[in-house]
Design a protein around this motif. Structure first.
Motif, mmCIF file in Angstrom:
data_model
loop_
_atom_site.group_PDB
_atom_site.id
_atom_site.type_symbol
_atom_site.label_atom_id
_atom_site.label_comp_id
_atom_site.label_asym_id
_atom_site.label_seq_id
_atom_site.Cartn_x
_atom_site.Cartn_y
_atom_site.Cartn_z
ATOM 1 N N HIS A 196 -0.280 -8.521 -13.781
ATOM 2 C CA HIS A 196 -0.963 -7.752 -12.736
ATOM 3 C C HIS A 196 0.058 -7.214 -11.756
ATOM 4 N N MET A 197 0.224 -5.898 -11.743
ATOM 5 C CA MET A 197 1.173 -5.240 -10.847
ATOM 6 C C MET A 197 0.458 -4.846 -9.562
ATOM 7 N N VAL A 198 0.981 -5.284 -8.421
ATOM 8 C CA VAL A 198 0.361 -4.975 -7.136
ATOM 9 C C VAL A 198 1.430 -4.465 -6.168
ATOM 10 N N ARG A 199 0.945 -3.814 -5.122
ATOM 11 C CA ARG A 199 1.843 -3.285 -4.091
ATOM 12 C C ARG A 199 1.303 -3.715 -2.731
ATOM 13 N N ARG A 200 2.130 -4.351 -1.944
ATOM 14 C CA ARG A 200 1.673 -4.850 -0.646
ATOM 15 C C ARG A 200 1.388 -3.698 0.329
ATOM 16 N N ASP A 201 2.227 -2.698 0.309
ATOM 17 C CA ASP A 201 2.132 -1.620 1.283
ATOM 18 C C ASP A 201 1.089 -0.602 0.811
ATOM 19 N N ARG A 202 -0.169 -0.832 1.195
ATOM 20 C CA ARG A 202 -1.259 0.017 0.751
ATOM 21 C C ARG A 202 -1.118 1.444 1.258
ATOM 22 N N LEU A 203 -0.601 1.617 2.456
ATOM 23 C CA LEU A 203 -0.498 2.960 3.007
ATOM 24 C C LEU A 203 0.507 3.801 2.222
ATOM 25 N N ARG A 204 1.676 3.256 1.954
ATOM 26 C CA ARG A 204 2.645 4.016 1.157
ATOM 27 C C ARG A 204 2.120 4.276 -0.255
ATOM 28 N N GLN A 205 1.372 3.326 -0.787
ATOM 29 C CA GLN A 205 0.778 3.537 -2.107
ATOM 30 C C GLN A 205 -0.233 4.686 -2.058
ATOM 31 N N ALA A 206 -1.071 4.713 -1.024
ATOM 32 C CA ALA A 206 -2.061 5.775 -0.886
ATOM 33 C C ALA A 206 -1.394 7.129 -0.668
ATOM 34 N N ILE A 207 -0.302 7.141 0.089
ATOM 35 C CA ILE A 207 0.427 8.395 0.300
ATOM 36 C C ILE A 207 1.037 8.879 -1.013
ATOM 37 N N SER A 208 1.634 7.971 -1.763
ATOM 38 C CA SER A 208 2.195 8.333 -3.059
ATOM 39 C C SER A 208 1.119 8.873 -3.995
ATOM 40 N N TYR A 209 -0.049 8.260 -3.965
ATOM 41 C CA TYR A 209 -1.202 8.689 -4.758
ATOM 42 C C TYR A 209 -1.593 10.118 -4.374
ATOM 43 N N SER A 243 4.431 22.413 -5.781
ATOM 44 C CA SER A 243 5.749 21.802 -5.630
ATOM 45 C C SER A 243 5.952 21.230 -4.238
ATOM 46 N N THR A 244 5.166 21.676 -3.258
ATOM 47 C CA THR A 244 5.329 21.219 -1.884
ATOM 48 C C THR A 244 4.047 20.552 -1.413
ATOM 49 N N PRO A 245 4.021 19.229 -1.362
ATOM 50 C CA PRO A 245 2.810 18.549 -0.903
ATOM 51 C C PRO A 245 2.583 18.778 0.585
ATOM 52 N N ARG A 246 1.324 18.746 0.993
ATOM 53 C CA ARG A 246 0.982 18.922 2.402
ATOM 54 C C ARG A 246 0.291 17.659 2.913
ATOM 55 N N TYR A 247 0.578 17.316 4.146
ATOM 56 C CA TYR A 247 -0.032 16.137 4.743
ATOM 57 C C TYR A 247 -1.551 16.279 4.743
ATOM 58 N N ASP A 248 -2.247 15.228 4.343
ATOM 59 C CA ASP A 248 -3.702 15.271 4.223
ATOM 60 C C ASP A 248 -4.262 13.921 4.672
ATOM 61 N N HIS A 249 -4.642 13.832 5.931
ATOM 62 C CA HIS A 249 -5.143 12.567 6.478
ATOM 63 C C HIS A 249 -6.367 12.087 5.710
ATOM 64 N N ASP A 250 -7.315 12.980 5.470
ATOM 65 C CA ASP A 250 -8.536 12.587 4.769
ATOM 66 C C ASP A 250 -8.230 12.171 3.332
ATOM 67 N N GLY A 251 -7.287 12.855 2.699
ATOM 68 C CA GLY A 251 -6.909 12.496 1.339
ATOM 69 C C GLY A 251 -6.283 11.111 1.280
ATOM 70 N N ILE A 252 -5.431 10.801 2.231
ATOM 71 C CA ILE A 252 -4.804 9.475 2.267
ATOM 72 C C ILE A 252 -5.876 8.405 2.481
ATOM 73 N N ARG A 253 -6.804 8.679 3.384
ATOM 74 C CA ARG A 253 -7.870 7.714 3.652
ATOM 75 C C ARG A 253 -8.733 7.502 2.403
ATOM 76 N N ARG A 254 -9.010 8.589 1.689
ATOM 77 C CA ARG A 254 -9.798 8.472 0.456
ATOM 78 C C ARG A 254 -9.070 7.619 -0.574
ATOM 79 N N HIS A 255 -7.768 7.797 -0.677
ATOM 80 C CA HIS A 255 -7.007 7.012 -1.646
ATOM 81 C C HIS A 255 -6.884 5.545 -1.220
ATOM 82 N N LEU A 256 -6.873 5.284 0.060
ATOM 83 C CA LEU A 256 -6.909 3.891 0.517
ATOM 84 C C LEU A 256 -8.192 3.217 0.049
ATOM 85 N N ARG A 257 -9.320 3.930 0.151
ATOM 86 C CA ARG A 257 -10.593 3.370 -0.311
ATOM 87 C C ARG A 257 -10.582 3.137 -1.814
ATOM 88 N N LEU A 258 -9.995 4.078 -2.561
ATOM 89 C CA LEU A 258 -9.913 3.925 -4.011
ATOM 90 C C LEU A 258 -9.066 2.707 -4.382
#
Length: 263
Positions: A125-138, A161-176
């Motif tokens: 089971h592979m896990v990542r402690r830093d959920r925020l960085r994981q959600a941002i990477s996602y 090629s150029t990602p844009r900051y997306d607060h709602d997207g990061i929050r959605r990925h945190l929930r996922l």
């Protein structure tokens, strides 16, 4: 005839020599997106003694192997079993180890439970402690279509090629990611599984020890030298800026929760 594959690593040149019979050691690399599972999967593959754990049950992988082999619709065991049986012949390392990688989000869509399909395999089971960085990477991976940097996988979907900051997207990925963690917890509990847990941050800090620990769990002898995984990390300075911005915009309770998780 040259077969055009979505992922070149699904081609013959990445196969092991044909393996006869069911592999004695079978395992599932249980993961969620952007937890470091690609790094661990490649690390295990490069040892030469742990199979080649990939997302073989995901639709795009199944399509690649359909392009290579085709499948018999009349197979009495059905498509998933026939697909895995064929994979076991070419993706089992010579010492008899076969692995697959499964994301929690794919479990519900699978026709067969991997636990039944592989016959009570072992679980890493592979896990990542830093959920925020994981959600941002996602979030970044979904925007760019780049999920792994190794020279073998092309960007998927409508990539930018150029990602844009997306607060709602990061929050959605945190929930996922929270949902994925709960899904694996229920799955392990249902099957009475105690997985071998690998923490991404610890693997980065003690890479060889982490890989050797997985091999010991599988019951196979590690090679004298543990090769590098052969993929590039994708985090950069932009990731740190996104972390700081998201925390600045978050409510105090959420900020504290994220920081306590290692952010």
């Amino acid at each position: 005839m040259v077969v055009a594959l979505r992922y070149s690593t699904n081609g013959e040149r990445y196969d092991f020599p044909p393996f006869a019979g069911p592999p004695p050691v079978r395992y599932v690399l249980a993961s969620s997106p952007r937890c470091g599972s690609n790094m661990l999967a490649r690390a295990l593959w490069h040892t030469g003694v742990a199979g080649f754990p990939e997302d073989y049950l995901a639709d795009t992988y199944v399509l690649d192997y359909f392009e290579r082999w085709g499948f018999d619709a009349d197979d009495p065991d059905g498509l998933p079993a026939g697909h895995v049986r064929a994979l076991m012949r070419c993706r089992t390392s010579p010492n008899g180890v076969f692995g697959i990688k499964v994301h929690a989000g794919h479990l519900a869509a699978l026709e067969v439970d991997p636990h039944e399909l592989l016959g009570a395999p072992r679980y890493i089971h592979m896990v990542r402690r830093d959920r925020l960085r994981q959600a941002i990477s996602y979030t970044v991976a979904e925007q760019t279509g780049v999920w792994i940097v190794d020279g073998t996988h092309l960007p998927t979907g409508r990539a930018s090629s150029t990602p844009r900051y997306d607060h709602d997207g990061i929050r959605r990925h945190l929930r996922l990611l929270d949902r994925d963690a709960a899904t694996w917890a229920r799955y392990f509990d249902r099957h009475g599984i105690t997985p071998h847990v690998v923490v991404y941050e610890e693997l980065l800090a003690r890479y060889e020890d982490g890989v050797r620990g997985c091999l010991a769990f599988l019951g196979v002898e590690a090679p004298e030298r543990i090769p590098a995984p052969g993929i590039a990390r994708q985090a950069d300075e932009a990731t740190s800026r996104w972390v700081a911005r998201f925390l600045d915009e978050a409510a105090p309770s959420e900020r504290n929760s994220l920081l306590s998780g290692g952010c």
